[in-house]
Design a protein around this motif. Structure first.
Motif, PDB file in Angstrom:
ATOM      1  N   ASP A  51       0.708  -1.131   0.199  1.00 27.85           N
ATOM      2  CA  ASP A  51      -0.174   0.023  -0.177  1.00 27.85           C
ATOM      3  C   ASP A  51       0.978   1.243  -0.048  1.00 27.85           C
ATOM      4  N   PRO A  52       1.089   2.017  -1.015  1.00 29.58           N
ATOM      5  CA  PRO A  52       1.860   3.096  -1.224  1.00 29.58           C
ATOM      6  C   PRO A  52       1.177   4.225  -0.367  1.00 29.58           C
ATOM      7  N   LEU A  53      -0.215   4.351   0.068  1.00 32.32           N
ATOM      8  CA  LEU A  53      -0.537   5.358   1.092  1.00 32.32           C
ATOM      9  C   LEU A  53       0.135   4.875   2.280  1.00 32.32           C
ATOM     10  N   ALA A  54       0.553   3.652   2.777  1.00 31.96           N
ATOM     11  CA  ALA A  54       0.951   3.257   3.985  1.00 31.96           C
ATOM     12  C   ALA A  54       2.422   3.829   4.042  1.00 31.96           C
ATOM     13  N   ASP A  55       3.066   3.299   2.803  1.00 28.75           N
ATOM     14  CA  ASP A  55       4.600   3.311   2.656  1.00 28.75           C
ATOM     15  C   ASP A  55       4.926   3.663   1.127  1.00 28.75           C
ATOM     16  N   ILE A  56       4.926   5.128   1.075  1.00 32.49           N
ATOM     17  CA  ILE A  56       5.523   5.609  -0.304  1.00 32.49           C
ATOM     18  C   ILE A  56       6.652   5.000  -0.962  1.00 32.49           C
TER      19      ILE A  56
END
Length: 161
Positions: free
Chosen positions: A120-125
């Motif tokens: 999840d890039p919203l959790a770990d860009i």
């Protein structure tokens, strides 16, 4: 506004191998320039001015193909949320090219340039910087890297609601 923030950051802190140490960068004024740039870009962002990733890539310490690092820098140095950084790189990119009605969104009738990532890039860009996490790449609606089947999961399907 599409600043080359990665150039300032990498020149200030990640160019020792090429003769620009952090101390040398400080003496040349790059640390102060970075500080002022970050302050200014944060203020612009808070005022609703669109700040997009852009950069001077192609230097030994800022290689082509590493521009996903800009998303991390927008979060870390400019105070963007991961979602804001992703919007700046996608939707606003389409708009700045005067093609906001066909680029930059996952929407019916838009050109489909998509990444399928593991995580999840919203959790770990930062996961967008790891090639092993890029499961599929679609350009103009055609897979250039197809997702592999996963045991028990069958084929991946993409749809726009």
């Amino acid at each position: 506004m599409a600043p080359g923030i990665a150039w300032l950051i990498n020149t200030s802190y990640h160019a020792s191998e090429w003769g620009i140490t952090p101390e040398g960068a400080r003496a040349m004024g790059y640390h102060r320039e970075l500080e002022i740039a970050c302050e200014t870009l944060k203020k612009m962002h808070k005022r609703g001015i669109r700040v997009l990733p852009g950069g001077d890539y192609g230097f030994a310490w800022i290689k082509h193909g590493t521009n996903a690092k800009d998303l991390e820098y927008f979060v870390k140095y400019l105070g963007f949320t991961p979602m804001e950084a992703l919007l700046a790189a996608t939707r606003y990119g389409g708009e700045i090219m005067m093609r906001g009605n066909e680029l930059g969104q996952v929407k019916e009738g838009f050109l489909a340039d998509l990444l399928l990532v593991d995580g999840d890039p919203l959790a770990d860009i930062t996961l967008l910087q790891d090639p092993k996490r890029i499961l599929a790449v679609m350009k103009d609606g055609v897979f250039h890297k197809e997702p592999e089947s996963r045991a028990g999961r069958g084929r991946w399907t993409l749809s726009v609601a």
